[in-house]
Design an enzyme around this catalytic site. Sequence first.
Site, short mmCIF file in Angstrom:
data_model
loop_
_atom_site.label_atom_id
_atom_site.label_comp_id
_atom_site.label_asym_id
_atom_site.label_seq_id
_atom_site.Cartn_x
_atom_site.Cartn_y
_atom_site.Cartn_z
N TYR A 90 22.21 -19.67 -11.04
CA TYR A 90 22.92 -19.04 -12.16
C TYR A 90 21.91 -18.50 -13.16
O TYR A 90 21.03 -19.23 -13.64
CB TYR A 90 23.85 -20.03 -12.84
N HIS A 138 27.08 -14.05 -16.07
CA HIS A 138 28.17 -13.50 -16.87
C HIS A 138 27.67 -12.26 -17.62
O HIS A 138 26.51 -12.23 -18.05
CB HIS A 138 28.70 -14.52 -17.88
N ASN A 144 29.69 -4.63 -22.23
CA ASN A 144 28.35 -4.22 -21.81
C ASN A 144 28.44 -3.47 -20.48
O ASN A 144 28.10 -3.99 -19.41
CB ASN A 144 27.42 -5.43 -21.70
N PHE A 175 24.40 -1.98 -13.82
CA PHE A 175 23.09 -2.33 -13.29
C PHE A 175 23.19 -3.45 -12.27
O PHE A 175 22.62 -3.36 -11.16
CB PHE A 175 22.18 -2.75 -14.45
N TYR A 176 23.93 -4.51 -12.60
CA TYR A 176 24.04 -5.64 -11.68
C TYR A 176 24.83 -5.25 -10.42
O TYR A 176 24.51 -5.70 -9.31
CB TYR A 176 24.68 -6.83 -12.38
N TYR A 201 34.56 -16.60 -23.23
CA TYR A 201 33.26 -17.08 -22.78
C TYR A 201 32.23 -17.10 -23.91
O TYR A 201 31.52 -18.09 -24.10
CB TYR A 201 32.74 -16.21 -21.63
N LYS A 259 30.80 -16.85 -27.97
CA LYS A 259 31.21 -17.34 -29.28
C LYS A 259 31.63 -16.20 -30.20
O LYS A 259 32.54 -16.34 -31.01
CB LYS A 259 30.07 -18.13 -29.93
#
Length: 341
Positions: free
Chosen positions: A95, A132, A137, A143-144, A158, A160
């Site tokens: 992760y 995550h 974004n 990109f990922y 997820y 704050k």
Amino acid sequence: MNNRDNQQVTSNSKIFTDKDAFRETVRESAVVLGQITQDNIKILKTLIDTIFPSDYTTENYEDADSMGEFERIAYCGGKPAGVIVCDADKSDMLYISMIGTLTQYRKCGIGSILLEHAVQLAQKLKKPMSLHVRVDNVNAKSFYEKNGFIVKDFVEEYYKQEPKGAFFLVNNTHVEGEISKIVANREQPGTSARSNSVILREVTKETVSNLKMLMETVFPNMYPDVNFDHAHKLGKFIRIAYINEQPIGLIICRMEKEMLYIALIGVLVEYRRQRVGSALIQHAISFGETIKKHIHLHVQIDNITAQQFYQQHGFIETERDYTYYDEPPRAAFIYTKKFSE
């Protein structure tokens, strides 16, 4: 167009040019992925607090130096520029809990280098990767996805701070050790292409063969009796330089006379004058600063190019040894770089 408008355009052009020039300089600089030690934990915390304000607390990183390959600081030209933090305990995945660069280093390819580190770690562990991405974004998500990540879930609460929603992405391509190449997204901060980036890595049992090859190629017939059995245990005293995953240079240090001595530093002929030597010497300089030891080395008296190189990096001639080398010219300068006490 009035004078005021013209001045504004000129001013904006100058700002763009300055940023563009800085990024070009960064792209040409060597990038070194450094391990976390007690000496740079403060740098790690500063990077996290700056890149991810309010998202993470750094109070849990007192033992960060024990996380080994799961954390790295990216240094560009010797300056901290980015960070990656991974965790192998979440659902049997690697992760990526944090990956990012300082604002001024974005769109310079450093993010791609950090992600490549995670890819190699995933291949080694034969585990899928996951992370995550904040819902707004778009560039990061793109990109990922270009690099094999697939959206598996959406988490509404997820983060704050608003927006709190996040996509959960997974990449399974490395479970069987499959090799892939990072695809850069020029719009994604810190991930523009760096086809000639210099990356320094520690020597492992798996890469001792690379060290041996470099020794035999860069210094043919000079060290035939070298034993490589314990090279992977030398830690920061040894590094291999890579470009596009090809081993192209090395540096080997040791302690001598209460100083850090550079025993060997060399680069394959076809990769010289590409800042590889600068990346290697910068590693030794950073290491010397960390352990608070001056650095010294020998350079053949007729090797003017090497002498100029060391002078550019702050070394000065402190002594001469007229019988150091076995073959003529036997004389050598001793160059030293001292740090303030």
